[in-house]
Design a protein around this motif. Structure first.
Motif, PDB file in Angstrom:
ATOM      1  N   GLN A  19       0.870  -1.260   0.005  1.00 59.20           N
ATOM      2  CA  GLN A  19       0.018   0.042  -0.054  1.00 59.20           C
ATOM      3  C   GLN A  19       0.690   1.234   0.058  1.00 59.20           C
ATOM      4  OE1 GLN A  19      -2.858  -0.067   3.289  1.00 59.20           O
ATOM      5  NE2 GLN A  19      -4.418  -1.172   1.997  1.00 59.20           N
ATOM      6  N   ILE A  20       1.819   1.151   0.598  1.00 55.22           N
ATOM      7  CA  ILE A  20       2.985   2.545   0.939  1.00 55.22           C
ATOM      8  C   ILE A  20       3.244   2.811  -0.675  1.00 55.22           C
ATOM      9  CG2 ILE A  20       5.065   3.323   1.690  1.00 55.22           C
ATOM     10  CD1 ILE A  20       4.140   1.464   4.398  1.00 55.22           C
ATOM     11  N   ASN A 115      -5.007   5.521  -1.100  1.00 56.20           N
ATOM     12  CA  ASN A 115      -5.365   6.768  -0.618  1.00 56.20           C
ATOM     13  C   ASN A 115      -6.075   7.401  -1.766  1.00 56.20           C
ATOM     14  OD1 ASN A 115      -5.440   6.241   2.009  1.00 56.20           O
ATOM     15  ND2 ASN A 115      -3.633   7.931   2.236  1.00 56.20           N
TER      16      ASN A 115
HETATM   17  C1  LIG Z   1      -3.523   7.372   3.609  1.00 53.85           C
HETATM   18  O1  LIG Z   1      -3.576   8.538   4.382  1.00 53.85           O
HETATM   19  C2  LIG Z   1      -3.643   8.472   5.440  1.00 53.85           C
HETATM   20  C3  LIG Z   1      -3.577   9.732   6.235  1.00 53.85           C
HETATM   21  O2  LIG Z   1      -4.416  10.343   5.475  1.00 53.85           O
HETATM   22  C4  LIG Z   1      -2.210   7.657   5.987  1.00 53.85           C
HETATM   23  O3  LIG Z   1      -2.046   7.728   7.458  1.00 53.85           O
HETATM   24  C5  LIG Z   1      -1.971   6.561   5.289  1.00 53.85           C
HETATM   25  O4  LIG Z   1      -0.804   6.153   5.481  1.00 53.85           O
HETATM   26  C6  LIG Z   1      -2.014   6.640   3.693  1.00 53.85           C
HETATM   27  N1  LIG Z   1      -1.976   5.455   3.199  1.00 53.85           N
HETATM   28  C7  LIG Z   1      -1.246   5.217   1.966  1.00 53.85           C
HETATM   29  C8  LIG Z   1      -1.281   3.769   1.665  1.00 53.85           C
HETATM   30  O5  LIG Z   1      -0.674   6.160   1.431  1.00 53.85           O
END
Ligand SMILES: *[C@@H]1O[C@H](CO)[C@@H](O)[C@H](O)[C@H]1NC(C)=O
Ligand SMILES: *[C@@H]1O[C@H](CO)[C@@H](O)[C@H](O)[C@H]1NC(C)=O
Ligand SMILES: *[C@@H]1O[C@H](CO)[C@@H](O)[C@H](O)[C@H]1NC(C)=O
Length: 410
Positions: A19-20, A115
């Motif tokens: 996901q990251i 996201n």
């Molecule tokens: C998505 O956004 C949230 C905060 O809005 C963050 O904590 C999270 O790590 C993000 N996830 C990804 C996969 O970027």
């Protein structure tokens, strides 16, 4: 190939690492739609339900996406749902509790994958209006000393707390809380709840107001009824009999509901007059006759209505205001020699006295005629029943409790 590398990356580092590092994809915004009601109107005690149906490109927005409801600005998310089953055409709804009266705007957005978000341009406008339904107050027929139950029916709130209380407003405008049911469990009643007030009505409850107040977290509504209590006549202690000169004048005052007519011992009498005045629930009757024709120490006054009868024997008293002509300033300082002057004074005094007597007799005749015509008038009106206005005009001396007679019955 980048996608192949990505898959390998995911296999090695698991879904979190995946996901990251995922890359947001471009989406076709024309494929996103939401079907909503544009304007929703509710009352302050309701919950707001916002039904909607979202459509999006299925291939892009995979299962496990979030659907969010925001108020005003898209960053102000107030509710969200995680959807695992990507059945895009399913009707769904958001529910909002305890909204105070006012105007609100809501919107929707989706969030999925890396996201990635999409905010729908459609907005739902919600108007929360003050509660229009007043409590329903049911009052049975009230009779003095008969225990009765008053019922107050109130609307059921969707999620707010509800307090029901009863207020009593006396004739002088002062009010007292009779019962206060604070946030307990009320009895179910039709489409809402009910609260019951038990009272032992007395004559003093008549024409007073009872208010049932329903207080919610976000609103307050109340309903008032005027009590109509039937009670038997009560003769008040300002009833009296006086001998004024040659006349016996009696007044008897009685109050009751229904209005209690007053009667006097008129058998064997030829010369008399009776006049009656009515002020709210009070009857004031005056009885006049020649004192020489009455041979008893008391006069009986009787008053009755459908609830019962009251009777009292009024003791006849002598009026103090019987003729006191000698009120001239003391001028005779031992001047006994001024006999002619005293004789002159006696003569003029006699003249004044005679004149006064004539005037008095004339007035009495006039008054008698007036009273008799008034009497006829009043008895005709009494027969008609319940014509208060006619009396309030005549009444020169209002009683301390000016009851209004309009009773509201629910
Ligand atoms: C998505 O956004 C949230 C905060 O809005 C963050 O904590 C999270 O790590 C993000 N996830 C990804 C996969 O970027
Ligand atoms: C009782 O209520 C009526 C209206 O419902 C009002 O006109 C009247 O003034 C009230 N009386 C008192 C004593 O508050
Ligand atoms: C009349 O009765 C009331 C109580 O009912 C009392 O307070 C009042 O003093 C009485 N008045 C007279 C003149 O007896």
């Amino acid at each position: 190939m980048t996608s192949l590398h990505f898959v390998i990356f995911c296999v090695f580092f698991g879904p979190s690492g995946c996901q990251i590092n995922c890359i947001p994809e471009a989406v076709d915004e024309t494929k996103f739609t939401v079907n909503v009601t544009e304007h929703i109107r509710v009352e302050s005690i309701d919950c707001v339900v916002i039904p909607h149906r979202v459509t999006f490109p299925r291939g892009r927005v995979a299962a496990r996406y979030q659907k969010m409801l925001f108020q005003g600005d898209p960053s102000n998310v107030i509710d969200k749902k995680v959807v695992y089953d990507a059945d895009s055409n399913k009707e769904d709804s958001f529910s909002i509790k305890n909204l105070p009266c006012g105007e609100y705007d809501y919107g929707f957005k989706l969030e999925w994958g890396c996201n990635q978000t999409y905010t729908f341009p459609e907005r739902v406008h919600v108007s929360v209006l003050p509660l229009a339904t007043k409590p329903t107050v049911l009052v049975p027929l009230l009779t003095e000393e008969e225990r009765s139950e008053l019922i107050c029916g109130v609307a059921k709130p969707c999620s707010q707390r509800l307090r029901v209380c009863w207020k009593w407003t006396k004739a002088d405008g002062q009010s007292a809380v009779l019962s206060d049911y604070r946030y307990g469990i009320l009895d179910q009643w039709f489409y809402g709840y009910k609260d019951t007030l038990r009272i032992n009505p007395t004559a003093h409850h008549h024409n007073t107001n009872i208010t049932c107040v329903a207080e919610y977290d976000n609103d307050l509504t109340e309903a008032t009824v005027t009590l109509n209590v039937k009670f038997k006549p009560k003769i008040t202690n300002d009833s009296h009999c006086l001998v004024k000169g040659e006349l016996l004048v009696c007044m008897c005052v009685s109050w009751g509901n229904p209005l209690p007519p007053i009667s006097w011992p008129l058998e064997n009498l030829t010369t008399f007059s009776v006049t009656s005045l009515r002020i709210a629930q009070t009857v004031r009757s005056t009885f006049t006759m020649p004192a020489s024709e009455y041979h008893s120490a008391t006069v009986k006054c009787t008053s009755s209505n459908e609830r019962g009868l009251a009777e009292t024997s009024i003791i006849i008293r002598n009026s103090e205001e019987s003729a006191k002509p000698n009120t001239l300033p003391g001028r005779r300082k031992g001047i006994d020699s001024a006999l002619p002057w005293i004789a002159g004074l006696c003569f003029s005094l006699n003249l004044v006295f005679i004149t006064a007597l004539i005037v008095h007799i004339c007035q009495r005749r006039n008054n008698k005629q007036k009273e008799q015509s008034k009497e006829i008038d009043i008895y005709m009106s009494l027969k008609k029943g319940g014509v208060e206005e006619e009396y309030s005009v005549i009444s020169a001396k209002p009683k301390p409790k000016p009851f209004t007679k309009t009773g509201k019955w629910l």
